[in-house]
Design a protein around this motif. Structure first.
Motif, PDB file in Angstrom:
ATOM      1  N   ILE A  48       0.710  -1.147   0.070  1.00  0.00           N
ATOM      2  CA  ILE A  48      -0.252   0.055   0.131  1.00  0.00           C
ATOM      3  C   ILE A  48       0.941   1.393   0.031  1.00  0.00           C
ATOM      4  O   ILE A  48       1.881   1.287   0.300  1.00  0.00           O
ATOM      5  CB  ILE A  48      -0.952   0.192   1.258  1.00  0.00           C
ATOM      6  CG1 ILE A  48      -0.232  -0.075   2.563  1.00  0.00           C
ATOM      7  CG2 ILE A  48      -2.088  -1.078   1.246  1.00  0.00           C
ATOM      8  CD1 ILE A  48      -1.148   0.209   3.804  1.00  0.00           C
ATOM      9  N   ASN A  49       0.431   2.255  -0.277  1.00  0.00           N
ATOM     10  CA  ASN A  49       1.010   3.625  -0.355  1.00  0.00           C
ATOM     11  C   ASN A  49       1.310   4.038   0.927  1.00  0.00           C
ATOM     12  O   ASN A  49       0.888   3.952   2.031  1.00  0.00           O
ATOM     13  CB  ASN A  49       0.089   4.649  -0.932  1.00  0.00           C
ATOM     14  CG  ASN A  49       0.820   5.991  -1.381  1.00  0.00           C
ATOM     15  OD1 ASN A  49       1.303   6.543  -0.339  1.00  0.00           O
ATOM     16  ND2 ASN A  49       0.685   6.490  -2.405  1.00  0.00           N
ATOM     17  N   PRO A  50       2.737   4.388   1.083  1.00  0.00           N
ATOM     18  CA  PRO A  50       3.416   4.839   2.295  1.00  0.00           C
ATOM     19  C   PRO A  50       2.602   5.959   3.068  1.00  0.00           C
ATOM     20  O   PRO A  50       2.497   5.998   4.148  1.00  0.00           O
ATOM     21  CB  PRO A  50       4.793   5.123   2.077  1.00  0.00           C
ATOM     22  CG  PRO A  50       5.091   4.694   0.838  1.00  0.00           C
ATOM     23  CD  PRO A  50       3.811   4.629   0.005  1.00  0.00           C
ATOM     24  N   ASN A  51       1.929   6.747   2.233  1.00  0.00           N
ATOM     25  CA  ASN A  51       1.332   7.895   2.698  1.00  0.00           C
ATOM     26  C   ASN A  51       0.192   7.486   3.692  1.00  0.00           C
ATOM     27  O   ASN A  51      -0.171   8.007   4.718  1.00  0.00           O
ATOM     28  CB  ASN A  51       0.951   8.921   1.767  1.00  0.00           C
ATOM     29  CG  ASN A  51       1.989   9.515   1.067  1.00  0.00           C
ATOM     30  OD1 ASN A  51       3.259   9.838   1.896  1.00  0.00           O
ATOM     31  ND2 ASN A  51       2.104  10.082  -0.053  1.00  0.00           N
ATOM     32  N   THR A  52      -0.483   6.266   3.220  1.00  0.00           N
ATOM     33  CA  THR A  52      -1.451   5.840   3.966  1.00  0.00           C
ATOM     34  C   THR A  52      -1.341   5.285   5.260  1.00  0.00           C
ATOM     35  O   THR A  52      -1.848   5.827   6.212  1.00  0.00           O
ATOM     36  CB  THR A  52      -2.195   4.552   3.174  1.00  0.00           C
ATOM     37  OG1 THR A  52      -2.298   4.889   1.845  1.00  0.00           O
ATOM     38  CG2 THR A  52      -3.374   4.090   3.751  1.00  0.00           C
ATOM     39  N   VAL A  53      -0.013   4.950   5.666  1.00  0.00           N
ATOM     40  CA  VAL A  53       0.490   4.256   6.571  1.00  0.00           C
ATOM     41  C   VAL A  53       0.810   5.589   7.627  1.00  0.00           C
ATOM     42  O   VAL A  53       0.282   5.860   8.856  1.00  0.00           O
ATOM     43  CB  VAL A  53       1.718   3.490   6.563  1.00  0.00           C
ATOM     44  CG1 VAL A  53       2.357   3.077   7.845  1.00  0.00           C
ATOM     45  CG2 VAL A  53       1.392   2.233   5.671  1.00  0.00           C
ATOM     46  N   LEU A  54       1.235   6.631   7.080  1.00  0.00           N
ATOM     47  CA  LEU A  54       1.814   7.847   7.669  1.00  0.00           C
ATOM     48  C   LEU A  54       0.424   8.560   8.193  1.00  0.00           C
ATOM     49  O   LEU A  54       0.468   9.072   9.327  1.00  0.00           O
ATOM     50  CB  LEU A  54       2.489   8.534   6.845  1.00  0.00           C
ATOM     51  CG  LEU A  54       3.885   8.143   6.471  1.00  0.00           C
ATOM     52  CD1 LEU A  54       4.805   9.037   5.455  1.00  0.00           C
ATOM     53  CD2 LEU A  54       4.824   7.765   7.746  1.00  0.00           C
ATOM     54  N   LYS A  55      -0.612   8.468   7.165  1.00  0.00           N
ATOM     55  CA  LYS A  55      -1.581   9.155   7.644  1.00  0.00           C
ATOM     56  C   LYS A  55      -2.305   8.629   9.086  1.00  0.00           C
ATOM     57  O   LYS A  55      -2.912   9.297   9.817  1.00  0.00           O
ATOM     58  CB  LYS A  55      -2.675   9.080   6.403  1.00  0.00           C
ATOM     59  CG  LYS A  55      -4.023   9.966   6.587  1.00  0.00           C
ATOM     60  CD  LYS A  55      -4.802   9.888   5.355  1.00  0.00           C
ATOM     61  CE  LYS A  55      -6.016  10.773   5.459  1.00  0.00           C
ATOM     62  NZ  LYS A  55      -7.124  10.395   4.146  1.00  0.00           N
ATOM     63  N   ALA A  56      -2.281   7.175   8.818  1.00  0.00           N
ATOM     64  CA  ALA A  56      -2.857   6.428  10.056  1.00  0.00           C
ATOM     65  C   ALA A  56      -2.138   6.608  11.243  1.00  0.00           C
ATOM     66  O   ALA A  56      -2.752   6.846  12.440  1.00  0.00           O
ATOM     67  CB  ALA A  56      -2.970   4.817   9.716  1.00  0.00           C
ATOM     68  N   TYR A  57      -0.735   6.505  11.251  1.00  0.00           N
ATOM     69  CA  TYR A  57       0.063   6.969  12.181  1.00  0.00           C
ATOM     70  C   TYR A  57      -0.322   8.554  12.697  1.00  0.00           C
ATOM     71  O   TYR A  57      -0.180   8.682  14.073  1.00  0.00           O
ATOM     72  CB  TYR A  57       1.365   6.768  11.947  1.00  0.00           C
ATOM     73  CG  TYR A  57       1.868   5.331  12.152  1.00  0.00           C
ATOM     74  CD1 TYR A  57       0.860   4.276  12.036  1.00  0.00           C
ATOM     75  CD2 TYR A  57       3.000   4.918  12.049  1.00  0.00           C
ATOM     76  CE1 TYR A  57       1.178   3.034  11.893  1.00  0.00           C
ATOM     77  CE2 TYR A  57       3.640   3.547  11.826  1.00  0.00           C
ATOM     78  CZ  TYR A  57       2.712   2.615  11.896  1.00  0.00           C
ATOM     79  OH  TYR A  57       3.031   1.398  11.827  1.00  0.00           O
ATOM     80  N   ARG A  58      -0.575   9.435  12.046  1.00  0.00           N
ATOM     81  CA  ARG A  58      -0.764  10.486  12.340  1.00  0.00           C
ATOM     82  C   ARG A  58      -2.053  10.694  13.148  1.00  0.00           C
ATOM     83  O   ARG A  58      -2.400  11.508  14.018  1.00  0.00           O
ATOM     84  CB  ARG A  58      -0.802  11.847  11.179  1.00  0.00           C
ATOM     85  CG  ARG A  58       0.351  12.348  10.742  1.00  0.00           C
ATOM     86  CD  ARG A  58       0.161  13.732   9.901  1.00  0.00           C
ATOM     87  NE  ARG A  58      -0.633  13.358   8.775  1.00  0.00           N
ATOM     88  CZ  ARG A  58      -0.095  12.772   7.701  1.00  0.00           C
ATOM     89  NH1 ARG A  58       0.995  12.456   7.499  1.00  0.00           N
ATOM     90  NH2 ARG A  58      -0.960  12.770   6.560  1.00  0.00           N
ATOM     91  N   GLU A  59      -3.015  10.010  12.589  1.00  0.00           N
ATOM     92  CA  GLU A  59      -4.496   9.933  13.258  1.00  0.00           C
ATOM     93  C   GLU A  59      -4.354   9.622  14.803  1.00  0.00           C
ATOM     94  O   GLU A  59      -4.798  10.046  15.624  1.00  0.00           O
ATOM     95  CB  GLU A  59      -5.381   9.026  12.287  1.00  0.00           C
ATOM     96  CG  GLU A  59      -6.780   8.859  12.940  1.00  0.00           C
ATOM     97  CD  GLU A  59      -7.657  10.301  12.861  1.00  0.00           C
ATOM     98  OE1 GLU A  59      -7.155  10.883  11.911  1.00  0.00           O
ATOM     99  OE2 GLU A  59      -8.612  10.310  13.867  1.00  0.00           O
TER     100      GLU A  59
END
Lengths: 282, 318, 135
Positions: free
Chosen positions: C49-60
């Motif tokens: 999956i797109n790394p930005n998706t992971v970063l977005k989840a972690y930010r959340e």
């Protein structure tokens, strides 16, 4: 936000007419952009122009850094061994990470003395991808990278690609005519239809900016909404709208998903969702 | 790039080198053998204009009939093979396999890719042609033949001609690959092109220089070694050149079989009545002038073909 | 360590699936304060999956105060979920049971109830991020 790729006013003519007509788009650095559209929309032509394989009749392409390209059929020299293929990469590219390339192929269990033609399709795709990645490009362009691959090989290719994006922040432009392939991997969307750019933008923004409405057919579309697609069945009307605030409680409102959004635009070639001119190249 | 050029074209380079080596051995073997034969049979003063020398050369050519046959085909075959196997696949094969999309998207520019390939392979092709020329130049005198200029087949295998022909065929093959984007049609273009250019240039070669006009009164045979005769005419006693042999002056009976007696009698009669015979020819001293003229024409052709290939490759359209 | 998985047919946004899985692990105790979450690269190479998706989840998760990103080291769990929340859940569940009984008495069948429930959920969560309006 700096653009890794900026295309302005690109036009390419075929013998039978325009393959691309006045295409403008930009992809910010570090993004994974999906280039989608039906067969014959001009995706490959656009990618070939971006990579310099085609000379456009008009317009400009600006890329920050080197471009690496993996063409649709993943061409490699059949009679070369893996080691020779890597030598090819090293000799033709001053910036070449040989240790990375050798390491990655060793990890995949592809022995250097084997010939390209002895490899499976999935392994060839991995070699082609390694050849592109070891160049450490600023922009990686992939034309239908998943076509002709089995599900396992698709997953492997995408995993490798996403790992690279996470590690190095490489900007990627992937074309596909299957939107579902790009669902979880892309965060930027470019829809190409009939040689024109119809949609270009951040996927989350696009999804947030579009609503799927359904309700009784006497309802008028909300004020200020751009109706992308409208379909009526019986006494019900379904709309895909952009940029609307829905106040009428009789509308059943939900967010559109990516497939719905792309399909709606493709079915309505006159509609478009493009950044304002000032944003292009921003 | 040079590594890639070697890796992609080593088969052609090695096979061509091997064939030249084999030809060299064949020529060397026949030369050694011929020298022994000549040592045993040659009358003194050969090569020369004596009839005995002519007989010796004839005997040698019968002895080396197979080599001569090979030799006869070589001026046509060698460039055709070079164009077919060196030139046509250079771009044709890349387009066929789609590998140009790999090669031309690397950091090395397409211009450099083209120039290195054309430069290295064109250089090797020219060197191969010069090597052939050198071997033939060493071999030919052993067979008591000094026909560098008069014999168009030999002319095309000595001096700079082979190099020019090989380069021309190579460039034509490359251009064919650029135009058709396939190997086979490019190969066909080379074969057709060589088959047309060679007789075409042979005809044109008459005009490389103004022919020398030699007027003879006694023989219709030119008394000059290894000249290229391009025309002849009878001259009336009044001094005007006749478009066709004069009729009604002397009896002209057709010869039967291989005898030339009646023809000779007719000519003797004409010379006796004050007619003279003009022969237009290029003397053998024009060898290098003709070599360089032909090479220059072929070089212009090569540059035109190579330019077409480069232009088509650098400005790629759908 | 937590191993993520994806349900591609659920229709739930990928980053939300990751958020939910971390929260579930926190509730179940398989993730505890001090534990390191996998790096974006590790997640991405497992799930494609797109790394930005992971970063977005972690930010959340970071925004909710559940994890903390330490530059150069990784993302670490700050606090666990559960305890009091479990009691809340029991109470909510009792209320829901009561609602279902009333609905049945009113003549609604199972499908009617599910439609109503999902409409309510859609309304409550419209606009993306979970938790905001209900907190």
């Amino acid at each position: 936000m700096t653009a890794a790729l900026t295309v302005t006013g690109l036009s390419v003519r075929h013998r039978r007419g325009w393959a691309l007509r006045d295409c403008s788009l930009s992809v910010p650095a570090g993004r994974v952009a999906a280039l989608v559209g039906p067969n014959g929309a001009g995706k490959t032509t656009l990618l070939h122009t971006v990579t310099g394989l085609l000379t456009p009749h008009g317009g400009t392409v600006t890329v920050a850094g080197d471009v690496a390209f993996m063409a649709q059929d993943k061409p490699l020299y059949d009679t070369f061994t893996i080691a020779e293929t890597l030598t090819f990469g090293r000799r033709l590219n001053p910036r070449w990470d040989g240790a990375y390339a050798a390491g990655r192929l060793a990890e995949l269990g592809i022995e250097p003395e084997r010939k390209i033609k002895e490899l499976s399709g999935g392994q060839q795709a991995q070699v082609a991808l390694t050849l592109a990645l070891a160049r450490r490009p600023g922009l990686l362009v992939l034309d239908e990278p998943l076509a002709n691959l089995d599900p396992l090989a698709r997953h492997d290719v995408m995993r490798a690609l996403m790992g690279e994006v996470a590690e190095r922040g490489t900007t990627v432009l992937i074309s596909s005519h299957v939107v579902a392939d790009l669902h979880d991997t892309c965060d930027w969307l470019v829809v190409l239809n009939g040689g024109r750019v119809q949609v270009s933008g951040d996927i989350d923004d696009l999804l947030a900016g579009h609503l799927m409405l359904s309700g009784p057919d006497e309802l008028r579309p909300p004020a200020g909404a751009q109706v992308i697609e409208e379909s009526r069945t019986g006494r019900q009307v379904r709309l895909l709208v952009r940029g609307a605030q829905v106040l009428d409680p009789r509308w059943n409102v939900r967010q559109a998903d990516l497939d719905e959004l792309v399909l709606a635009y493709l079915r309505s070639p006159e509609a478009s969702a493009l950044p304002r001119l000032s944003e292009v190249g921003a | 790039m040079i590594w890639l050029t070697w890796r992609q074209h080593r088969a052609q380079i090695l096979v061509t080198g091997g064939l030249l080596a084999a030809l060299g051995l064949l020529l060397l073997g026949s030369a050694v053998e011929a020298r022994l034969y000549v040592a045993g049979h040659a009358p003194p003063g050969c090569p020369g204009r004596a009839a005995a020398c002519w007989d010796l050369a004839l005997a040698l050519s019968e002895r080396y009939d197979a080599v001569y046959t090979l030799f006869g085909w070589m001026p046509l075959m060698a460039p055709a093979l070079v164009g077919v196997f060196w030139g046509a696949p250079l771009l044709g094969r890349e387009y066929e396999r789609g590998t140009q999309k790999l090669a031309w998207t690397q950091a090395v520019s397409v211009r450099r890719w083209m120039l290195v390939k054309l430069g290295v392979l064109g250089g090797l092709v020219s060197a191969g042609g010069l090597l052939l020329s050198a071997m033939v130049a060493l071999w030919r005198p052993v067979l008591q033949r000094e026909d560098w200029f008069g014999n168009i087949g030999v002319f095309n295998m000595v001096g700079v001609a082979p190099a020019a022909w090989w380069l021309y065929a190579f460039a034509m093959g490359v251009a064919g690959g650029a135009l058709f984007r396939r190997t086979l049609p490019a190969m066909a273009l080379v074969v057709a092109g060589i088959a047309l250019t060679m007789p075409g240039l042979f005809r044109l070669s008459e005009h490389y220089a103004e022919p020398v006009r030699t007027v003879q009164s006694g023989s219709t045979v030119l008394n000059a070694d290894d000249a290229r005769v391009v025309g002849w005419a009878w001259i009336a006693p009044s001094g005007t050149e006749l478009p066709s042999p004069p009729t009604g002056v002397c009896a002209h009976r057709p010869d039967t079989g291989r005898s030339g007696r009646n023809q000779e009698a007719y000519e003797r009669c004409l010379f006796g009545k004050g007619y003279r015979y003009a022969i237009y020819h290029h003397p053998a001293t024009r060898f290098w002038r003709f070599q360089w003229t032909e090479a220059a024409i072929l070089a212009v052709g090569s540059v035109a073909f190579a330019g077409t290939a480069v232009r088509r490759t650098l400005r790629r359209r759908v | 360590m937590i191993e993520f998985h994806l349900d591609r047919r659920s229709g739930v946004a990928t980053y939300l699936q990751l958020v939910h899985q971390v929260k579930q692990a926190l509730r179940l105790g398989t993730l505890r304060p001090g534990d390191r979450l996998p790096t974006a690269r590790e997640v991405v190479e497992a799930l494609a999956i797109n790394p930005n998706t992971v970063l977005k989840a972690y930010r959340e998760l970071e925004r909710e105060g559940l994890v903390e990103g330490r530059p150069g080291l990784g993302t670490f769990v700050q606090r666990s979920l559960g305890g009091v929340r479990l009691a809340d859940q029991a109470a909510l569940r009792r209320e829901l049971d009561e609602w279902v009984r009333r609905a049945r008495r009113a003549g609604l069948d199972r499908d009617d109830m599910e439609t109503l429930f999902s409409l309510a959920m859609t309304d409550a969560y419209r606009g993306g991020a979970a938790g905001e309006e209900t907190a």
